[in-house]
Design a protein around this motif. Sequence first.
Motif, PDB file in Angstrom:
ATOM      1  N   VAL A   1       5.867   6.903 -11.433  1.00 15.70           N
ATOM      2  CA  VAL A   1       6.235   6.151 -10.231  1.00 15.70           C
ATOM      3  C   VAL A   1       5.065   5.302  -9.741  1.00 15.70           C
ATOM      4  O   VAL A   1       5.227   4.114  -9.403  1.00 15.70           O
ATOM      5  CB  VAL A   1       6.727   7.109  -9.134  1.00 15.70           C
ATOM      6  N   LEU A   2       3.872   5.889  -9.725  1.00 16.10           N
ATOM      7  CA  LEU A   2       2.706   5.118  -9.265  1.00 16.10           C
ATOM      8  C   LEU A   2       2.433   3.924 -10.179  1.00 16.10           C
ATOM      9  O   LEU A   2       2.151   2.819  -9.709  1.00 16.10           O
ATOM     10  CB  LEU A   2       1.470   6.026  -9.206  1.00 16.10           C
ATOM     11  N   ALA A   3       2.561   4.146 -11.475  1.00 15.55           N
ATOM     12  CA  ALA A   3       2.283   3.056 -12.418  1.00 15.55           C
ATOM     13  C   ALA A   3       3.287   1.919 -12.269  1.00 15.55           C
ATOM     14  O   ALA A   3       2.927   0.736 -12.248  1.00 15.55           O
ATOM     15  CB  ALA A   3       2.305   3.608 -13.854  1.00 15.55           C
ATOM     16  N   ILE A   4       4.555   2.294 -12.143  1.00 19.29           N
ATOM     17  CA  ILE A   4       5.575   1.249 -11.992  1.00 19.29           C
ATOM     18  C   ILE A   4       5.384   0.512 -10.670  1.00 19.29           C
ATOM     19  O   ILE A   4       5.463  -0.727 -10.612  1.00 19.29           O
ATOM     20  CB  ILE A   4       6.995   1.866 -12.068  1.00 19.29           C
ATOM     21  N   ALA A   5       5.093   1.261  -9.600  1.00 15.42           N
ATOM     22  CA  ALA A   5       4.879   0.631  -8.291  1.00 15.42           C
ATOM     23  C   ALA A   5       3.719  -0.350  -8.351  1.00 15.42           C
ATOM     24  O   ALA A   5       3.765  -1.452  -7.790  1.00 15.42           O
ATOM     25  CB  ALA A   5       4.631   1.708  -7.227  1.00 15.42           C
ATOM     26  N   THR A   6       2.669   0.039  -9.034  1.00 13.41           N
ATOM     27  CA  THR A   6       1.507  -0.829  -9.159  1.00 13.41           C
ATOM     28  C   THR A   6       1.859  -2.148  -9.848  1.00 13.41           C
ATOM     29  O   THR A   6       1.479  -3.232  -9.398  1.00 13.41           O
ATOM     30  CB  THR A   6       0.393  -0.105  -9.943  1.00 13.41           C
ATOM     31  N   ARG A   7       2.592  -2.053 -10.941  1.00 13.53           N
ATOM     32  CA  ARG A   7       2.991  -3.257 -11.655  1.00 13.53           C
ATOM     33  C   ARG A   7       3.910  -4.146 -10.806  1.00 13.53           C
ATOM     34  O   ARG A   7       3.755  -5.362 -10.764  1.00 13.53           O
ATOM     35  CB  ARG A   7       3.737  -2.909 -12.950  1.00 13.53           C
ATOM     36  N   LEU A   8       4.893  -3.517 -10.148  1.00 13.56           N
ATOM     37  CA  LEU A   8       5.806  -4.307  -9.323  1.00 13.56           C
ATOM     38  C   LEU A   8       5.052  -5.036  -8.228  1.00 13.56           C
ATOM     39  O   LEU A   8       5.379  -6.154  -7.850  1.00 13.56           O
ATOM     40  CB  LEU A   8       6.875  -3.399  -8.687  1.00 13.56           C
ATOM     41  N   ASN A   9       4.002  -4.375  -7.704  1.00 14.42           N
ATOM     42  CA  ASN A   9       3.238  -4.940  -6.601  1.00 14.42           C
ATOM     43  C   ASN A   9       2.200  -5.966  -7.067  1.00 14.42           C
ATOM     44  O   ASN A   9       1.399  -6.459  -6.271  1.00 14.42           O
ATOM     45  CB  ASN A   9       2.575  -3.813  -5.800  1.00 14.42           C
ATOM     46  N   GLY A  10       2.165  -6.262  -8.339  1.00 17.97           N
ATOM     47  CA  GLY A  10       1.286  -7.335  -8.806  1.00 17.97           C
ATOM     48  C   GLY A  10       1.667  -8.620  -8.081  1.00 17.97           C
ATOM     49  O   GLY A  10       2.848  -8.809  -7.752  1.00 17.97           O
ATOM     50  N   ASP A  11       0.734  -9.460  -7.745  1.00 13.61           N
ATOM     51  CA  ASP A  11       0.999 -10.669  -6.946  1.00 13.61           C
ATOM     52  C   ASP A  11       1.502 -10.319  -5.552  1.00 13.61           C
ATOM     53  O   ASP A  11       2.189 -11.124  -4.916  1.00 13.61           O
ATOM     54  CB  ASP A  11       2.032 -11.582  -7.629  1.00 13.61           C
ATOM     55  N   SER A  12       1.234  -9.079  -5.093  1.00 12.50           N
ATOM     56  CA  SER A  12       1.625  -8.657  -3.741  1.00 12.50           C
ATOM     57  C   SER A  12       3.111  -8.811  -3.462  1.00 12.50           C
ATOM     58  O   SER A  12       3.533  -9.199  -2.384  1.00 12.50           O
ATOM     59  CB  SER A  12       0.828  -9.438  -2.681  1.00 12.50           C
ATOM     60  N   ASP A  13       3.903  -8.522  -4.491  1.00 20.17           N
ATOM     61  CA  ASP A  13       5.350  -8.625  -4.317  1.00 20.17           C
ATOM     62  C   ASP A  13       5.969  -7.377  -3.689  1.00 20.17           C
ATOM     63  O   ASP A  13       7.169  -7.339  -3.442  1.00 20.17           O
ATOM     64  CB  ASP A  13       6.034  -8.890  -5.669  1.00 20.17           C
ATOM     65  N   GLY A  14       5.141  -6.367  -3.452  1.00 25.17           N
ATOM     66  CA  GLY A  14       5.647  -5.154  -2.822  1.00 25.17           C
ATOM     67  C   GLY A  14       6.540  -4.332  -3.735  1.00 25.17           C
ATOM     68  O   GLY A  14       6.655  -4.616  -4.942  1.00 25.17           O
ATOM     69  N   PHE A  15       7.142  -3.289  -3.155  1.00 27.12           N
ATOM     70  CA  PHE A  15       8.070  -2.455  -3.944  1.00 27.12           C
ATOM     71  C   PHE A  15       8.971  -1.693  -2.988  1.00 27.12           C
ATOM     72  O   PHE A  15       8.685  -1.562  -1.793  1.00 27.12           O
ATOM     73  CB  PHE A  15       7.318  -1.496  -4.873  1.00 27.12           C
ATOM     74  N   LEU A  16      10.047  -1.171  -3.543  1.00 30.81           N
ATOM     75  CA  LEU A  16      10.980  -0.324  -2.808  1.00 30.81           C
ATOM     76  C   LEU A  16      11.308   0.846  -3.722  1.00 30.81           C
ATOM     77  O   LEU A  16      11.765   0.645  -4.846  1.00 30.81           O
ATOM     78  CB  LEU A  16      12.253  -1.113  -2.458  1.00 30.81           C
TER      79      LEU A  16
END
Lengths: 249, 249, 249, 249, 249, 249, 249, 249
Positions: free
Chosen positions: C64-79
């Motif tokens: 979960v942390l790894a996926i969240a980190t990738r999604l948040n690349g470019d500060s796109d956030g996550f849910l």
Amino acid sequence: MNLERTRMLLGRVASGELDSTEALRQLALPDAESLSFATIDHHRALRQGFPEVVFAQGKTVEQVLAIATRLNGDSDGFLITRVQPDMWTPLAECFPQAELHRLGRVAYLPPASPPATRHGEILIITAGTSDLPVAEEAAICAKAFGGRVGRLTDVGVAGIHRLLSRGELLQSAAVIIVVAGMDGALPSVVGGLVAAPVIAVPTSVGYGASLGGIAALLSMLNSCASGVTVVNIDNGFGAAYAAARIIHR
Amino acid sequence: MNLERTRMLLGRVASGELDSTEALRQLALPDAESLSFATIDHHRALRQGFPEVVFAQGKTVEQVLAIATRLNGDSDGFLITRVQPDMWTPLAECFPQAELHRLGRVAYLPPASPPATRHGEILIITAGTSDLPVAEEAAICAKAFGGRVGRLTDVGVAGIHRLLSRGELLQSAAVIIVVAGMDGALPSVVGGLVAAPVIAVPTSVGYGASLGGIAALLSMLNSCASGVTVVNIDNGFGAAYAAARIIHR
Amino acid sequence: MNLERTRMLLGRVASGELDSTEALRQLALPDAESLSFATIDHHRALRQGFPEVVFAQGKTVEQVLAIATRLNGDSDGFLITRVQPDMWTPLAECFPQAELHRLGRVAYLPPASPPATRHGEILIITAGTSDLPVAEEAAICAKAFGGRVGRLTDVGVAGIHRLLSRGELLQSAAVIIVVAGMDGALPSVVGGLVAAPVIAVPTSVGYGASLGGIAALLSMLNSCASGVTVVNIDNGFGAAYAAARIIHR
Amino acid sequence: MNLERTRMLLGRVASGELDSTEALRQLALPDAESLSFATIDHHRALRQGFPEVVFAQGKTVEQVLAIATRLNGDSDGFLITRVQPDMWTPLAECFPQAELHRLGRVAYLPPASPPATRHGEILIITAGTSDLPVAEEAAICAKAFGGRVGRLTDVGVAGIHRLLSRGELLQSAAVIIVVAGMDGALPSVVGGLVAAPVIAVPTSVGYGASLGGIAALLSMLNSCASGVTVVNIDNGFGAAYAAARIIHR
Amino acid sequence: MNLERTRMLLGRVASGELDSTEALRQLALPDAESLSFATIDHHRALRQGFPEVVFAQGKTVEQVLAIATRLNGDSDGFLITRVQPDMWTPLAECFPQAELHRLGRVAYLPPASPPATRHGEILIITAGTSDLPVAEEAAICAKAFGGRVGRLTDVGVAGIHRLLSRGELLQSAAVIIVVAGMDGALPSVVGGLVAAPVIAVPTSVGYGASLGGIAALLSMLNSCASGVTVVNIDNGFGAAYAAARIIHR
Amino acid sequence: MNLERTRMLLGRVASGELDSTEALRQLALPDAESLSFATIDHHRALRQGFPEVVFAQGKTVEQVLAIATRLNGDSDGFLITRVQPDMWTPLAECFPQAELHRLGRVAYLPPASPPATRHGEILIITAGTSDLPVAEEAAICAKAFGGRVGRLTDVGVAGIHRLLSRGELLQSAAVIIVVAGMDGALPSVVGGLVAAPVIAVPTSVGYGASLGGIAALLSMLNSCASGVTVVNIDNGFGAAYAAARIIHR
Amino acid sequence: MNLERTRMLLGRVASGELDSTEALRQLALPDAESLSFATIDHHRALRQGFPEVVFAQGKTVEQVLAIATRLNGDSDGFLITRVQPDMWTPLAECFPQAELHRLGRVAYLPPASPPATRHGEILIITAGTSDLPVAEEAAICAKAFGGRVGRLTDVGVAGIHRLLSRGELLQSAAVIIVVAGMDGALPSVVGGLVAAPVIAVPTSVGYGASLGGIAALLSMLNSCASGVTVVNIDNGFGAAYAAARIIHR
Amino acid sequence: MNLERTRMLLGRVASGELDSTEALRQLALPDAESLSFATIDHHRALRQGFPEVVFAQGKTVEQVLAIATRLNGDSDGFLITRVQPDMWTPLAECFPQAELHRLGRVAYLPPASPPATRHGEILIITAGTSDLPVAEEAAICAKAFGGRVGRLTDVGVAGIHRLLSRGELLQSAAVIIVVAGMDGALPSVVGGLVAAPVIAVPTSVGYGASLGGIAALLSMLNSCASGVTVVNIDNGFGAAYAAARIIHR
């Protein structure tokens, strides 16, 4: 405001003891009170004779305490079913006068003006010892609703003489609640012996193909005794409420 | 021998009109009468107030006629539910006085001494027009059991004002039978509006995920209105019998 | 790259602020990014307007942390939905700005360029207090998708006046999400009262014949109110997403 | 009185063409009209924009004709779904102007003042040829509710290129109804491709473990595409009504 | 070659009446005989005491006749269950000596050397008249397997005195088969009254929540009477075979 | 008073050792003894040959100890199944002579006058190692009921030679209990090989589509071997009791 | 004795290196070895090419260690699936060379003479990250059976381009195992894209109406792609075994 | 254009017999052809080796004829399964060369260039005579896909010697399809005897608790033989297609 207190208030108006403006004011409280997480139905007591009952399962301790406090405004008491293990201590601390029935998982604080006890016994029959928690829930709730309660325990159909030897008790009941798990066969036998209303409560007692009480439930819905009605699995409260609807007729 | 006639016989003994030896002889008929394919429970009328009712489904025409003939001995009449299509003509020929209710699939021959009609209305509410056959079965049976019957038809919850506008009718009923298929939601609304006993009858009206009425049945068993009781899918007869148990209390 | 940032980038190209070669380079990131245990669908935001949402149940904390980190690349956030108990602390440590909603089991880190809030209220109605966690999941997700959210809590059909007294609120909503367990009857009543889209969410609140929410699910699928649509049991997220599809039309 | 006619009437009051007393009289018709077997909800058109729709299954020919006649009072037309085989001829005789759609089992008599067609296409996609009757029911109903309808037929996921090659059609739709039996996989693929609302309709097409459509229903409820909503098995009408709720927003 | 004839053949060898070479030749017939559509298990009679029984459902008339002809080689007779309506006439024509039991759907041609009747009565009890076809299947098969058969009909638990008054009959039985639909409660009562083996047969008699006999089946599997065993729904044949296994011990 | 002791008492009356007045007094104990939570069926031993067996699941430690104490009055011993983890120590302390079988979850205190062991072996066959706890419950109970017990372990049908190589053991058994989970196929093979009664016990061994033993249960109910009977999932006790009913014939 | 070692032994006989008497002695070990709780099927390796695999769930640590020890006689190694949490440490201590795969819950000790790796890749595709444990079980087992394994992870149908962009990988596989929970839609898409055998593994990933994987299972059984076969829910081992049966053809 | 013809065309290009421009033109036909009610997947033959197969159930006679005609363009033939009773005559008239297999409900018109028959026998085993229609569907389809087919009929596990005596036949098969209803036990026995791929087909043969084939399906999914795969109930076609995927590897 519960039914008894409304009756008294109207009586005082009728006798001139209270003028109607003030009576109106006292009655004019909103029917539904909104907490952030609940909308309490204060109108229910007038509509149905009993106040709203709290189903504790799935609620937090804080929510249950807050709802109980609101219901107990004007000393109207409360009835809480499916009390969860972590709720006993906080309930005992907040409401020292409340009755805490651990076997039946019920907490009950009688209102200051409890309903008069009705004529006619609500007889609660259980098929086995393991069905007792559900029967206990039914018994406590039935009393809270103004019922007189009798019991006949562990008289399942595999030893049918245990039931048949109590014919007088069966015949004298005003309403009978039959609590049984496994094969759910007992309500069919009882339903064939008496003329009174019979409410069947399937329980989740059993294993394997009992499917958590579905086997008993289906058996009861297909009862070969006519006019047996059924409530949800383990729903002792519902059976008591149904019995109360009948004896308050 | 039905309940009314037993009452009369005992009255005649009490008044000296009949001596007890003869009374005993008349009462001493066997409680259960054995045909080759059925054991008729003549004792049921004394035990429960109503004679045995015949469930015609799964029986042959010949069996139904033979049982009806035996039940009607001493002009006690009969009540037959789930009459099959091929039974109407033979029933009409053998029992010209019988009422044949095709919509409700019920044949009824009133006894020579019918039970007195009880106070209190049994109100039968249906959610939709397609639920009418089951409601009709309930209505005819309820009348046969001495009930006074009222009706409120096609007032499902998708147009809730149709129900709410009839509040007086709802409040005045002694027992309410609610017949509904599909989502089975109507008993929950009714159960929350009235204090009287509410008996819910799920119907097989619907398709797909209604699963032949299982959806409505489950919905009713989980009713958020307290103390609603349930009978089998399409079991109008059972609901009527349960109502009769209540009004005869 | 999320939808808002793509819009801005195209705007800069249109205004001459950015040349198309560079724009192409920025857009030319692969649509799907492969971790050893996940293939992240970066293209989804362009296709559907919202980035991929993480379903935490069944994943390890590390995943979960790894996926969240990738999604948040470019500060796109996550849910992230269905956050498991052991994930709260690591999430708080790795993403101090993230909102952690424990009741709804949702972690949300808004993107640097959040979507504009749409007109039209998404009204979330719950039948009982125990349905709140699912309603909360729906509310947080709906907000993350750019919705304006209203609530109406604990207005189950057993006290129908609690709902009917809020007619104005009901009529003004753009989309209504109805969350209910047990008999699942509430969406049928709501669906009959309003013209707006109604999305029903069954919950696993109940016991016995509620079958973990199946009873409510079936009831909703068979709603006698026309055009009520249904999502999976306890699927607050799905209802919010469906509402977002509607208000973004 | 349908929505369009009410709008016109109010317009005439506003313009002085009609005085308010007469307008009131015309509006003062009872909202619910009681036949002996049905309570017609005339108020629904005002509440929801479309008049009550007749579900013919489980009703007699006589009942359907009587209800259709009442609904068509003031030339408001009617829409009847699940027309049974023995109803086609009587409907054709009583209502020669009615459209009779045998494949979709729908009879439709457009009102004198039909609703204006809305912007935005309702695209109806079917997985296989056997799903056509349900898709047809959806298409006719959607048109009756003022929708513009497009179709994409027999594009199941076993030949995924048939769907993918129609990307433009998919992207341009305002609402998509996906009709599929067997594995019910198609809505998941469609739901992942578009941003528009997607309504999934499981069909009873299949055999064995399809369980009369339950397999497709479960598959759709568990769709891995976010925010896909579901209606009952074979419920083309319900999907159309849900789409109409959306496009009328 | 059936069991009786093998016994005789071995007796003739023992007495010198037949030499072992010839005996071997007669015994050396293949155990399994292959038709194009069936592999007949001639060895079963030696292994289990009874020849293979034909289950006619799902077979064509031609297949049933061909198998019956082969089984009846050496005049060993045959037993066919679930005879379909179109098979009665061809069976009567091909095998004029066969007994055709239409109620029980069984065709029986006794072997030239029928098995000796065993001591100990197989008592077949039915809950209701509608259960008779299944009971009849059991009775005919039990006789064919060498059992002595008694019956007690229509003694369901809703009139429990009908059963209790027959205590002597119950106590004297060697094995009891209890046939019941609906609530399936009868085997629990019988199982608690006797020490003999009790085999419960659920029937598909009922409707709605009887689920085609599943309710009765589950009830019996969860019997609160110890050691009641169960066979498939409507499987009168299986119960008879199980009883035969017991009395032949 | 158990069966053996009643036999001895009657013997002493027959021999003049005991006068009938005293015998009557000793026999005149009530058949059913009421604790507050249980009605013990002392009459069962006379009716069925074995005393009442205690099902510990769902009972409290205190209830189990109290019932065991009553049953053991007159040193008649007791048999307790489904012993829960917290009951082992109290049972060991209260009844040091009792046998505690942890694998089979059974506690057994043999009566002072144990039943004579019957002729004929009860053979218990298991499909896999994971089925052993259920087989063990069956074995201990069968011994307590006077049976001689043999075992054949881990001979599932995926390696059919393991079973076929033990033909002699199979043929010599008086009754066979077959315990199997997963596909539940073993009883069909065993039932086709032997003439003796075969009792099938499905177990909850498996996962996924085994549905907690339902798959094995259904397989056994549909066994293509004739006359195989079935008990509830994991019901080793019930199979032993059924076997005892047979060998005590 | 495993297949490879038998092959070598026969080769040594063929070359004269070993005389046949000794070879016979070495082969003459019993096919099935009886522990008190298990009957080990040593013959399976010759019959099927792979030795017996241990299913650890439902077994005690002691039983698993004992069986593993026996299987590993002659250094034939072992393969254990569904290893329970308390078994890792004892396994590591007893068999230091064994590979312990915690994610896939598999312990594997390769035999001294491992099977040659077969041509043709077994491609294992997963729909989501949560399906990885099942995919891992399949991968390890497939390797142990001599397979070459490829993987494609998190390519569910909601982002279909992730799958379609890997066409070459799909086309080159000899056998494809598709692991998916929730809607179980992925095998239908894959099955329509390739000519190779496709084995679908439903997983229990999901909640609510996923019914523990039943939804995915039903979806796969009803796949609209032809010739997709299915194994039990979460049965990665079974899929690997089925793939091994194919590549060893 | 089927696979064989594409191969020939490419061969002619390779040999210079056909220039590539013309080849391209011939190949450039659209992959999917749209009728108003179907989208024919002409590309499937190239993708999977076999052309699209028509599932006739749920289609009209006209639709089936039209699709068959299109598929048979270029004399590529067709294969139609689940042919309905009213389709035989029109099919015979339109396609006099087609083979009409009534037992298996299959119509087959071989292509002008049929696929070469593959090495390796597809052995189809049935448990009972009633399973023959499903086995026949499998056999005809398997042949159409280029398989060599063998059969073993009526060898259910209740007479296990019928199967075991055919060991050589079992061992020589390349793929085995096992067709069984009722207990579905046969694939477990077969799967334990052979190393070849085993595809299990549950059938709806049975009654009561067979639940229309669900019992057999569950049994097969839980097979204790490793690596048995399963297709839908009665899906002979699917099993044949799966076998074809394997032999064409």
